[in-house]
Write an enzyme that holds these catalytic residues in place. Structure first.
Site, mmCIF file in Angstrom:
data_model
loop_
_atom_site.group_PDB
_atom_site.id
_atom_site.type_symbol
_atom_site.label_atom_id
_atom_site.label_comp_id
_atom_site.label_asym_id
_atom_site.label_seq_id
_atom_site.Cartn_x
_atom_site.Cartn_y
_atom_site.Cartn_z
ATOM 1 N N LYS A 42 -0.002 -7.736 -5.559
ATOM 2 C CA LYS A 42 -0.693 -6.881 -6.531
ATOM 3 C C LYS A 42 -0.286 -5.438 -6.321
ATOM 4 O O LYS A 42 -0.333 -4.994 -5.183
ATOM 5 C CB LYS A 42 -2.195 -7.048 -6.314
ATOM 6 C CG LYS A 42 -3.033 -6.161 -7.183
ATOM 7 C CD LYS A 42 -4.486 -6.324 -6.837
ATOM 8 C CE LYS A 42 -5.264 -5.277 -7.617
ATOM 9 N NZ LYS A 42 -6.615 -5.172 -7.185
ATOM 10 N N CYS B 128 -16.147 -2.325 -2.823
ATOM 11 C CA CYS B 128 -16.035 -1.066 -3.571
ATOM 12 C C CYS B 128 -16.939 -0.990 -4.804
ATOM 13 O O CYS B 128 -17.360 0.091 -5.196
ATOM 14 C CB CYS B 128 -14.590 -0.763 -3.929
ATOM 15 S SG CYS B 128 -13.823 -1.994 -4.983
ATOM 16 N N ARG C 185 -10.789 0.960 -12.092
ATOM 17 C CA ARG C 185 -11.840 1.720 -11.390
ATOM 18 C C ARG C 185 -12.796 2.340 -12.384
ATOM 19 O O ARG C 185 -13.985 2.506 -12.105
ATOM 20 C CB ARG C 185 -11.190 2.767 -10.479
ATOM 21 C CG ARG C 185 -10.468 2.093 -9.327
ATOM 22 C CD ARG C 185 -9.780 3.067 -8.395
ATOM 23 N NE ARG C 185 -8.967 2.326 -7.426
ATOM 24 C CZ ARG C 185 -8.156 2.879 -6.539
ATOM 25 N NH1 ARG C 185 -8.058 4.200 -6.486
ATOM 26 N NH2 ARG C 185 -7.452 2.125 -5.706
ATOM 27 N N ARG D 203 -7.368 5.127 -0.698
ATOM 28 C CA ARG D 203 -7.369 3.834 -0.010
ATOM 29 C C ARG D 203 -6.120 3.630 0.865
ATOM 30 O O ARG D 203 -5.768 2.501 1.186
ATOM 31 C CB ARG D 203 -7.462 2.699 -1.034
ATOM 32 C CG ARG D 203 -8.644 2.792 -2.009
ATOM 33 C CD ARG D 203 -9.063 1.405 -2.456
ATOM 34 N NE ARG D 203 -9.796 1.331 -3.702
ATOM 35 C CZ ARG D 203 -11.066 1.694 -3.875
ATOM 36 N NH1 ARG D 203 -11.753 2.223 -2.884
ATOM 37 N NH2 ARG D 203 -11.662 1.548 -5.056
ATOM 38 N N LYS E 230 -1.465 -6.181 -1.157
ATOM 39 C CA LYS E 230 -2.072 -5.318 -2.176
ATOM 40 C C LYS E 230 -1.684 -3.881 -1.865
ATOM 41 O O LYS E 230 -1.996 -3.364 -0.788
ATOM 42 C CB LYS E 230 -3.589 -5.491 -2.166
ATOM 43 C CG LYS E 230 -4.294 -4.548 -3.140
ATOM 44 C CD LYS E 230 -5.772 -4.841 -3.217
ATOM 45 C CE LYS E 230 -6.476 -3.842 -4.117
ATOM 46 N NZ LYS E 230 -7.914 -4.087 -4.183
ATOM 47 N N SER F 53 -4.739 -3.578 -14.267
ATOM 48 C CA SER F 53 -5.276 -2.810 -15.394
ATOM 49 C C SER F 53 -4.288 -1.787 -15.955
ATOM 50 O O SER F 53 -4.141 -1.673 -17.173
ATOM 51 C CB SER F 53 -6.575 -2.117 -14.973
ATOM 52 O OG SER F 53 -6.356 -1.271 -13.851
ATOM 53 N N CYS G 73 -15.340 -8.070 -2.262
ATOM 54 C CA CYS G 73 -15.004 -6.701 -1.838
ATOM 55 C C CYS G 73 -16.289 -5.880 -1.835
ATOM 56 O O CYS G 73 -17.329 -6.340 -2.288
ATOM 57 C CB CYS G 73 -13.980 -6.078 -2.789
ATOM 58 S SG CYS G 73 -13.168 -4.621 -2.076
ATOM 59 N N TYR H 64 -5.346 -9.574 -17.915
ATOM 60 C CA TYR H 64 -6.274 -9.251 -19.006
ATOM 61 C C TYR H 64 -5.711 -9.704 -20.356
ATOM 62 O O TYR H 64 -6.430 -9.750 -21.346
ATOM 63 C CB TYR H 64 -6.551 -7.737 -19.024
ATOM 64 C CG TYR H 64 -7.032 -7.231 -17.676
ATOM 65 C CD1 TYR H 64 -8.355 -7.409 -17.284
ATOM 66 C CD2 TYR H 64 -6.152 -6.629 -16.772
ATOM 67 C CE1 TYR H 64 -8.788 -6.984 -16.033
ATOM 68 C CE2 TYR H 64 -6.579 -6.202 -15.525
ATOM 69 C CZ TYR H 64 -7.899 -6.383 -15.158
ATOM 70 O OH TYR H 64 -8.323 -5.979 -13.922
HETATM 71 C C1 PBG Z 1 -10.790 -3.674 -5.391
HETATM 72 C C2 PBG Z 1 -10.013 -4.179 -6.544
HETATM 73 C C3 PBG Z 1 -9.203 -3.384 -7.339
HETATM 74 C C4 PBG Z 1 -8.655 -4.200 -8.308
HETATM 75 C C5 PBG Z 1 -9.145 -5.487 -8.099
HETATM 76 N N1 PBG Z 1 -9.973 -5.462 -6.988
HETATM 77 C C6 PBG Z 1 -8.945 -1.957 -7.404
HETATM 78 C C7 PBG Z 1 -8.827 -1.032 -6.302
HETATM 79 O O1 PBG Z 1 -8.283 -1.301 -5.231
HETATM 80 O O2 PBG Z 1 -9.313 0.071 -6.552
HETATM 81 C C8 PBG Z 1 -7.714 -3.702 -9.342
HETATM 82 C C9 PBG Z 1 -7.446 -4.544 -10.483
HETATM 83 C C10 PBG Z 1 -6.801 -3.863 -11.619
HETATM 84 O O3 PBG Z 1 -6.365 -2.701 -11.558
HETATM 85 O O4 PBG Z 1 -6.707 -4.534 -12.646
HETATM 86 N N2 PBG Z 1 -11.720 -4.472 -4.896
#
Ligand code: PBG
Length: 325
Positions: free
Chosen positions: A248, A122, A205, A217, A195, A274, A120, A313
């Protein structure tokens, strides 16, 4: 089939009987453990919004990978936090980038641990979006070119599998053909296929320093209201070459996991994200629930819904609890 001939409680009378008829069993082999590896630090730094999680410098990440492997967890999912970011996330392509170094070192220290990389932009862009921005808009097609190069650079470093999480259109196909042209025909793709644009990603984040600096997003991640669209996204990713498809977040999307499992013949992964993790940790801190029971209940539900693989996690704790029996 009615009372008094039938009494459901007959099969609930002892722990052994309950074990005998249990329909869903969590196993340590179900899990992938996410790790945050940072080029900006020299000591582990706790992630404030994720009790028990750390940003790790390279050396500590190797130790952590060894620990995870010794617990019997088959795979890790790596997120990189680079020292520098730029507009187009080009630092993500460096052969000596944080992820590329981490992959190489983990594979040489713990060759049997599967190393999966998040593909990714970001974490690598100054603006924090998952794509390249041109004229105030995400440029889908320019983005997928860079993602394909990123996937190849991860494979060159030794990644066992790549996991694109950006939600751009056409990225799975682009990545597949780039991997194939570079000779990595046997590196699978686990796509973040469905997602959602979720409020559950907040702590991540914070951990990855990847919150968008403006906007949100919603133009690339899915609307939380939709399920038909998830099946379309998944079908399209499989068509483009995804080997494993991911839903997800997990907990608020058990219906999507269930439908994906019913409809498609590829392994389904679920990302216990998370925010789901932190909700459990905070509930436990406030003495609202027992950590082991609450965590295992959530993870069992995710598996019962149809997940073959759970990214979590909680994985190291689960490994310990399962070993204790
Ligand atoms: C973005 C990405 C995200 C997560 C994994 N890859 C977050 C987002 O879209 O901001 C989130 C994982 C999590 O919240 O545990 N590349």
């Amino acid at each position: 089939m009615s009372f008094p001939e039938h009494r459901s409680r007959r099969l609930r009378g002892s722990a052994a009987m309950r074990r005998l008829i249990a329909e869903t069993h969590l196993a340590v082999s179900d899990f992938i453990y996410p790790m945050f590896i940072s080029e900006r630090i020299t000591k582990p730094v706790p992630v404030e919004s994720m009790p028990g999680m750390y940003n790790l410098p390279l050396d500590n990440a190797i130790d952590e990978a060894v620990r995870v492997y010794e617990l019997g967890i088959p795979a890790v999912l790596l997120f990189g936090i680079p020292a520098e970011k730029d507009a187009d996330g080009s630092v993500s392509l460096r052969a000596d980038g944080i992820i590329q170094q981490a992959v190489a070192r983990i594979k040489s220290n713990v060759p049997e641990l599967l190393v999966v990389t998040d593909v990714c932009l970001c974490e690598y862009t100054e603006h924090g979006h998952c794509g390249i921005i041109r004229e105030n808009d995400i440029d889908n097609d320019a983005t997928i070119d860079v993602l394909a190069q990123q996937a190849v650079s991860h494979a060159k470093a030794g990644a066992d599998m790549v996991a694109p999480s950006d939600m751009m259109d056409g990225r799975v196909g682009k990545i597949r053909s780039a991997l194939d042209s570079a000779g990595f025909t046997s590196v699978p793709i686990m796509s973040y296929a469905a997602k959602y644009c979720s409020a559950f990603y907040g702590p991540f984040r914070d951990a990855a320093g990847s919150a968008p600096k403006f906007g949100d997003r919603q133009t690339y991640q899915m609307d939380i209201a939709n399920s038909r669209e998830a099946l379309k996204e998944i079908a399209q990713d499989i068509e483009e070459g995804a080997d494993i498809v991911m839903v997800k977040p997990a907990l608020a999307y058990l219906d999507i996991i269930h439908q994906a499992k019913q409809k498609f013949d590829v392994p389904v992964a679920a990302y216990n994200v998370s925010g789901e993790y932190t909700m459990v940790k905070l509930a436990v801190e406030k003495n609202i629930a027992d950590e082991r029971r609450l965590t295992l209940e959530i993870l069992t539900a995710i598996k019962r819904a149809g997940a073959d693989i759970i990214i979590s996690y909680h994985a190291p704790d689960v490994a310990k609890w399962l070993a204790e029996g």
